[in-house]
Design a protein around this motif. Structure first.
Motif, PDB file in Angstrom:
ATOM      1  N   CYS A   1       1.027  -1.257  -0.232  1.00 21.36           N
ATOM      2  CA  CYS A   1      -0.199   0.162   0.318  1.00 21.36           C
ATOM      3  C   CYS A   1       0.779   1.225  -0.343  1.00 21.36           C
ATOM      4  CB  CYS A   1      -0.376   0.360   1.097  1.00 21.36           C
ATOM      5  SG  CYS A   1       0.022  -0.637   2.370  1.00 21.36           S
ATOM      6  N   HIS A   2       2.055   1.303  -0.339  1.00 17.01           N
ATOM      7  CA  HIS A   2       2.711   2.088  -0.285  1.00 17.01           C
ATOM      8  C   HIS A   2       4.069   1.587  -1.343  1.00 17.01           C
ATOM      9  CE1 HIS A   2       4.244  -0.325   2.995  1.00 17.01           C
ATOM     10  NE2 HIS A   2       6.218   0.481   2.836  1.00 17.01           N
TER      11      HIS A   2
ATOM     12  N   ASN B   1      -3.135   6.267   0.166  1.00 17.51           N
ATOM     13  CA  ASN B   1      -2.830   6.338   1.369  1.00 17.51           C
ATOM     14  C   ASN B   1      -1.886   6.905   2.115  1.00 17.51           C
ATOM     15  OD1 ASN B   1      -2.669   4.738   3.403  1.00 17.51           O
ATOM     16  ND2 ASN B   1      -1.377   2.847   2.473  1.00 17.51           N
TER      17      ASN B   1
ATOM     18  N   CYS C   1       0.506   4.705   5.500  1.00 17.60           N
ATOM     19  CA  CYS C   1       2.217   3.835   5.801  1.00 17.60           C
ATOM     20  C   CYS C   1       3.296   4.844   5.081  1.00 17.60           C
ATOM     21  CB  CYS C   1       2.604   2.570   5.607  1.00 17.60           C
ATOM     22  SG  CYS C   1       1.672   1.866   4.647  1.00 17.60           S
TER      23      CYS C   1
HETATM   24 ZN   LIG Z   1       2.106   0.230   2.952  1.00 17.39          ZN
END
Ligand SMILES: [Zn+2]
Ligand SMILES: Nc1nc2c(ncn2[C@@H]2O[C@H](COP(=O)(O)OP(=O)(O)O)[C@@H](O)[C@H]2O)c(=O)[nH]1
Ligand SMILES: [Mg+2]
Ligand SMILES: [Zn+2]
Ligand SMILES: [Zn+2]
Ligand SMILES: [Zn+2]
Lengths: 268, 116
Positions: free
Chosen positions: A112-113, A141, A144
């Motif tokens: 997610c990053h 997002n 993170c």
């Molecule tokens: Zn992430």
């Protein structure tokens, strides 16, 4: 309380605590590897005189739209390139390429990053936009990506007026680490309940030096101030004299020649 | 998830360097201003250590205090989040530390892995 490990949990199994276990000291940062890659990236950006920007936001705040609108305005003035981070699809990189600017897509899958390692490899596929800008669009997002330095010179957080004015306090890790906040979709402001002053106040409480731009990537309102800021950021970088550039080239040629000599491919 | 994988990576490295084969407990230091969610790290650690040298290991978290000083009046105080206001004047703080994320120490042994 567990006397062996000091934890407060009386229920947990103590298997492994007794007998012949021993304690070893480690003291290693969880982000040590990422930070090392970020340092490499940063050194490369500086050497190539590239202004690297890490764009972060919630999904749908308008990062890609902002990039295409920015590129249209700067295309004739600065070299640019884009790294697109998305979990799936190559759509955003295609949207960028339609503007004529090179783009590399990183698909993170379940991740997610973006991380500095992935960005470093993406850079290998790019001709560095010397004296210009490398935009890195992170995965949508606000959690993170805050922890993962990509080696960028500036972190730009984008939010849109449809998201609520309390975003900075909801995601303080991200907003305190950002240098620039862009409030996008200004064209929708009359239709939503968004307190601009409150939002900016929250952001500046977390980072008093936060640069703020209010704009609409769709209508172009407010884009000029943002684009001028970008140009100003690059002019510092582009100011390296031709003499200096020649000197770096000479050094590199000398280094390559010595390697060729070592390999016995060139007579001295 | 990726932070939990990073913890495992550190354990595997240390197993080679400090010569152990099994990890029973891990202590991590997580500053109150670090961008990591404790419960999520616990859950992810359990998942990524399945079938590894650290399967079933306890994860203990230490949260050292973070200090900050008020940007308005200079008073220094303990911060437990980025939003902690100055107790004197309500002003915003400049943090000093508090973002650390570290594997601090381990309880280890040389026993064979229970199962693969
Ligand atoms: Zn992430
Ligand atoms: N009304 C309005 N819509 C916008 C603006 N900027 C982006 N959008 C829309 O917001 C949606 C998400 O944009 P996109 O650039 O894909 O967001 P990203 O996920 O952050 O890359 C798209 O439907 C865009 O057309 C804007 O300034 N005004
Ligand atoms: Mg996008
Ligand atoms: Zn215990
Ligand atoms: Zn690699
Ligand atoms: Zn104060």
């Amino acid at each position: 309380m567990c006397t062996v490990c000091g934890c407060g949990d009386e229920e947990h199994k103590h298997e492994g605590h007794g007998g012949n276990t021993r304690q070893v000291s480690v003291e290693t940062d969880l982000l040590a590897r990422n930070d090392a890659h970020a340092r490499d990236n940063r050194a490369w950006f500086e050497r190539e005189r590239v202004l690297a920007l890490n764009l972060v936001s919630s999904p749908g705040s308008g990062k890609t739209h902002l990039l295409t609108a920015t590129i249209e305005r700067l295309r004739d003035r600065l070299p640019m390139a884009v790294i697109e981070g998305d979990q799936q699809t190559r759509r955003d990189a295609d949207r960028i390429r339609q503007t004529g600017v090179p783009a590399v897509q990183i698909n993170t899958g379940k991740g997610c990053h973006l991380d500095a390692h992935g960005v470093g490899h993406a850079c290998e596929a790019l001709e560095p936009p010397r004296g210009g800008i490398l935009f890195i669009e992170n995965v949508g997002n606000l959690v993170c990506p805050a922890a993962f330095d990509l080696g960028e010179a500036r972190r730009v957080v984008v939010l849109s007026v449809t998201e609520g004015d309390d975003k900075p306090f909801k995601y303080p890790d991200m907003f305190q680490s950002a240098h620039v906040m862009i409030v996008n979709k200004l064209d929708l402001l009359p239709h939503v309940d968004f307190d601009m002053d409150a939002c900016i106040e929250q952001a500046r409480r977390l980072n008093p030096g936060m640069e703020v731009f209010q704009l609409s990537a769709r209508t172009g309102q407010g884009m000029e101030a943002w684009v001028q800021w970008l140009e100003a950021q690059c002019s510092g970088r582009g100011a390296i004299s031709d003499g200096q550039e020649l000197e770096t080239l000479r050094q590199r040629v000398a280094e390559l020649e010595s390697r060729l000599q070592q390999a016995g491919l060139m007579k001295s | 998830m990726s932070l939990a994988r990073e913890v495992l990576h550190i354990l595997e490295n240390q197993a080679r360097l400090q010569k152990f084969s099994r990890v029973h407990a891990v202590t991590v230091t997580i500053g109150p201003l670090a961008a990591v969610d404790g419960p999520a790290l616990h859950f992810a650690f359990e998942a990524v250590t399945q079938g590894t040298l650290a399967e079933g290991a306890e994860l203990h978290m230490e949260h050292p205090a973070a200090r900050g000083c008020c940007r308005h009046c200079g008073h220094c105080f303990t911060m437990d989040s980025w939003l902690t206001p100055c107790p004197h004047c309500g002003g915003p703080a400049q943090a000093e530390g508090g973002q650390e994320m570290q594997v601090k120490d381990l309880q280890v042994s040389d026993e064979g892995m229970r199962r693969r």
